[in-house]
Design an enzyme around this catalytic site. Sequence first.
Site, short mmCIF file in Angstrom:
data_model
loop_
_atom_site.label_atom_id
_atom_site.label_comp_id
_atom_site.label_asym_id
_atom_site.label_seq_id
_atom_site.Cartn_x
_atom_site.Cartn_y
_atom_site.Cartn_z
N SER A 101 0.82 -1.22 0.00
CA SER A 101 0.00 0.00 0.00
C SER A 101 0.85 1.26 0.00
O SER A 101 0.46 2.28 -0.57
CB SER A 101 -0.94 0.01 1.21
OG SER A 101 -1.86 -1.05 1.12
N ARG A 104 2.49 1.63 -3.52
CA ARG A 104 1.52 2.12 -4.51
C ARG A 104 1.36 3.63 -4.45
O ARG A 104 0.76 4.23 -5.34
CB ARG A 104 0.17 1.42 -4.31
CG ARG A 104 0.26 -0.05 -4.66
CD ARG A 104 -0.98 -0.80 -4.25
NE ARG A 104 -0.68 -2.23 -4.23
CZ ARG A 104 -1.54 -3.16 -4.57
NH1 ARG A 104 -2.76 -2.84 -4.97
NH2 ARG A 104 -1.20 -4.43 -4.51
N ASP A 117 21.53 -8.82 9.58
CA ASP A 117 22.31 -9.99 9.95
C ASP A 117 21.92 -10.57 11.30
O ASP A 117 21.44 -9.86 12.20
CB ASP A 117 23.80 -9.62 10.02
CG ASP A 117 24.45 -9.54 8.66
OD1 ASP A 117 24.16 -10.39 7.81
OD2 ASP A 117 25.27 -8.62 8.45
N THR A 125 17.62 1.55 9.91
CA THR A 125 17.59 2.77 9.11
C THR A 125 16.94 2.45 7.77
O THR A 125 17.33 1.52 7.08
CB THR A 125 19.01 3.33 8.91
OG1 THR A 125 19.53 3.74 10.18
CG2 THR A 125 19.01 4.52 7.97
N GLU A 127 15.99 3.65 3.93
CA GLU A 127 16.54 4.50 2.87
C GLU A 127 15.40 4.81 1.91
O GLU A 127 15.24 4.16 0.88
CB GLU A 127 17.68 3.78 2.15
CG GLU A 127 18.77 3.30 3.07
CD GLU A 127 19.07 1.82 2.90
OE1 GLU A 127 18.43 1.15 2.07
OE2 GLU A 127 19.96 1.34 3.61
#
Length: 186
Positions: A101, A104, A117, A125, A127
């Site tokens: 959603s 879109r 990991d 964080t 991006e």
Amino acid sequence: MILVDWQIMDRISRGQIKVEPFEPGLIQPNSLDIRLGDHFVWYVPGDRVIDPYDKESVTAEVEEMNANEVILYPGQFMLAETKEVLSLPDNVVASIEGKSSIARLGIELHQTGGWIDAGFIGSITLEMCNVNQRPVKMYAGMPIGQLVFYTTERAEQPYNLKQDAKYQGQRQATLSRYHENQRFIQ
């Protein structure tokens, strides 16, 4: 193996996977929804080149804020944090995926840094980038992505035991620390 809803809940209830704050209603059939935090960081537009090996250029001309809402403009790149702080054992890894959603609306949740990991502890964080032609408003606390958990063999050296674990323990949107890597280019 990808963990399913009851396995995610079982590992959280036994403390093997830690999620703070935890909201049981965010568990999905094959993932755990994660929410947008309230810390945002972005680069001021300009011509200054960012050199990943130069800490000063990575951290220069950056703005940040804590807010309950943020507008992501077309083409804008912004770092954000998850509301949740995650702690993974040495035999579970996770990947972060955007919610359909949100996608879109033109919001990409992560560019390429979607792997978490075994042994990682901290907030994640994000991006984010707006590929829409229109600005999109987002709110701290809104479900924005999902974590998919995978079981693995136990890592011999999980992330929390690595000497160079640059993002271990992060609690807010964190700029690149690539400059801390050993330089391999000639």
